[in-house]
Scaffold this motif. Structure first.
Motif, PDB file in Angstrom:
ATOM      1  N   TRP A   1       0.831  -1.206   0.000  1.00  0.00           N
ATOM      2  CA  TRP A   1       0.000   0.000   0.000  1.00  0.00           C
ATOM      3  C   TRP A   1       0.864   1.254   0.000  1.00  0.00           C
ATOM      4  O   TRP A   1       1.922   1.285   0.649  1.00  0.00           O
ATOM      5  CB  TRP A   1      -0.899   0.029   1.230  1.00  0.00           C
ATOM      6  N   PRO A   2       0.409   2.311  -0.657  1.00  0.00           N
ATOM      7  CA  PRO A   2       1.111   3.593  -0.543  1.00  0.00           C
ATOM      8  C   PRO A   2       1.031   4.136   0.888  1.00  0.00           C
ATOM      9  O   PRO A   2       0.122   3.785   1.638  1.00  0.00           O
ATOM     10  CB  PRO A   2       0.363   4.508  -1.526  1.00  0.00           C
ATOM     11  N   ALA A   3       1.995   4.996   1.232  1.00  0.00           N
ATOM     12  CA  ALA A   3       2.076   5.522   2.600  1.00  0.00           C
ATOM     13  C   ALA A   3       0.766   6.180   3.031  1.00  0.00           C
ATOM     14  O   ALA A   3       0.324   6.013   4.169  1.00  0.00           O
ATOM     15  CB  ALA A   3       3.233   6.516   2.699  1.00  0.00           C
ATOM     16  N   GLU A   4       0.122   6.902   2.117  1.00  0.00           N
ATOM     17  CA  GLU A   4      -1.116   7.604   2.471  1.00  0.00           C
ATOM     18  C   GLU A   4      -2.195   6.599   2.894  1.00  0.00           C
ATOM     19  O   GLU A   4      -2.930   6.825   3.854  1.00  0.00           O
ATOM     20  CB  GLU A   4      -1.609   8.434   1.274  1.00  0.00           C
ATOM     21  N   SER A   5      -2.291   5.485   2.184  1.00  0.00           N
ATOM     22  CA  SER A   5      -3.297   4.476   2.527  1.00  0.00           C
ATOM     23  C   SER A   5      -2.967   3.802   3.855  1.00  0.00           C
ATOM     24  O   SER A   5      -3.867   3.512   4.651  1.00  0.00           O
ATOM     25  CB  SER A   5      -3.391   3.424   1.420  1.00  0.00           C
ATOM     26  N   LEU A   6      -1.690   3.566   4.105  1.00  0.00           N
ATOM     27  CA  LEU A   6      -1.300   2.959   5.389  1.00  0.00           C
ATOM     28  C   LEU A   6      -1.633   3.900   6.539  1.00  0.00           C
ATOM     29  O   LEU A   6      -2.078   3.462   7.602  1.00  0.00           O
ATOM     30  CB  LEU A   6       0.188   2.607   5.385  1.00  0.00           C
ATOM     31  N   ALA A   7      -1.440   5.205   6.319  1.00  0.00           N
ATOM     32  CA  ALA A   7      -1.777   6.187   7.363  1.00  0.00           C
ATOM     33  C   ALA A   7      -3.286   6.189   7.605  1.00  0.00           C
ATOM     34  O   ALA A   7      -3.742   6.258   8.759  1.00  0.00           O
ATOM     35  CB  ALA A   7      -1.291   7.574   6.956  1.00  0.00           C
ATOM     36  N   ARG A   8      -4.054   6.088   6.544  1.00  0.00           N
ATOM     37  CA  ARG A   8      -5.515   6.043   6.686  1.00  0.00           C
ATOM     38  C   ARG A   8      -5.935   4.768   7.427  1.00  0.00           C
ATOM     39  O   ARG A   8      -6.843   4.792   8.263  1.00  0.00           O
ATOM     40  CB  ARG A   8      -6.186   6.142   5.319  1.00  0.00           C
ATOM     41  N   ARG A   9      -5.270   3.658   7.126  1.00  0.00           N
ATOM     42  CA  ARG A   9      -5.580   2.410   7.827  1.00  0.00           C
ATOM     43  C   ARG A   9      -5.254   2.529   9.317  1.00  0.00           C
ATOM     44  O   ARG A   9      -6.020   2.083  10.177  1.00  0.00           O
ATOM     45  CB  ARG A   9      -4.807   1.243   7.212  1.00  0.00           C
ATOM     46  N   ALA A  10      -4.116   3.155   9.621  1.00  0.00           N
ATOM     47  CA  ALA A  10      -3.727   3.342  11.025  1.00  0.00           C
ATOM     48  C   ALA A  10      -4.771   4.190  11.749  1.00  0.00           C
ATOM     49  O   ALA A  10      -5.113   3.922  12.909  1.00  0.00           O
ATOM     50  CB  ALA A  10      -2.342   3.981  11.107  1.00  0.00           C
ATOM     51  N   ALA A  11      -5.297   5.210  11.063  1.00  0.00           N
ATOM     52  CA  ALA A  11      -6.328   6.061  11.670  1.00  0.00           C
ATOM     53  C   ALA A  11      -7.588   5.253  11.964  1.00  0.00           C
ATOM     54  O   ALA A  11      -8.212   5.416  13.017  1.00  0.00           O
ATOM     55  CB  ALA A  11      -6.640   7.233  10.746  1.00  0.00           C
ATOM     56  N   LEU A  12      -7.951   4.362  11.038  1.00  0.00           N
ATOM     57  CA  LEU A  12      -9.133   3.503  11.253  1.00  0.00           C
ATOM     58  C   LEU A  12      -8.928   2.594  12.455  1.00  0.00           C
ATOM     59  O   LEU A  12      -9.834   2.411  13.271  1.00  0.00           O
ATOM     60  CB  LEU A  12      -9.325   2.599  10.039  1.00  0.00           C
TER      61      LEU A  12
END
Ligand code: ZN
Ligand code: ZN
Length: 163
Positions: free
Chosen positions: A146-157
């Protein structure tokens, strides 16, 4: 951070359900497992994973159909009550927080090509995969693809779910 309600991509069923993704999805899966082949009646499923709060219902009211899944934990498939087209699913793993939007129901599905091919062990032999797209026999780790932005969004979830 609140998801903006800016239109990013719209979709719908063949009649009354209309929805909008308000940002790019987390990742797009092309799944070649037998279950997806059976559910779609074709060779694979194409799903754009996205946070539920980034999918806005514009018209109609999809209804949920509890459907068995390979994991045994079930899949909740959201379908138009009239034409029965499936617009998205929830899986046990991420629950209601993540929707697997069926890319074929978007108005411009060409914008969302697969970012990974999964369960290629049961891929139909005539489906030829492009060499540039990652492909795995079963599943993979998001942290690897996953791109970094998607991983950050996943971490937020995950942080929200833990609260
Ligand atoms: Zn419909
Ligand atoms: Zn599958």
């Amino acid at each position: 951070m609140h998801a903006s309600l800016t239109p990013f991509a719209d979709g719908g069923c063949t009649c009354r359900v209309r929805y909008r993704m308000t940002s790019r999805p987390l990742f797009v899966h092309c799944c070649h497992c037998r279950w997806c082949q059976r559910e779609t009646g074709t060779a694979f499923a194409l799903n754009a994973m996205i946070e539920a709060d980034r999918v806005q219902l514009l018209a109609g009211e999809p209804e949920v159909v509890d459907t068995p899944s390979e994991s045994g934990k079930g899949q909740r498939i959201w379908r138009c009550p009239a034409c029965r087209i499936a617009v998205w699913s929830n899986y046990a793993g991420a629950g209601d927080a993540v929707r697997f939007v069926r890319v074929g129901t978007l108005d411009e599905p060409d914008r969302f090509p697969p970012e990974v091919h999964i369960f290629t062990a049961s891929k139909q032999p005539w489906v030829l995969l492009p060499p540039a797209t990652p492909a795995v026999a079963e599943y993979y780790k998001a942290s690897e693809l996953w791109p970094a932005e998607s991983l950050a969004r996943r971490a937020a979830l995950q942080a929200k779910a833990a609260r």
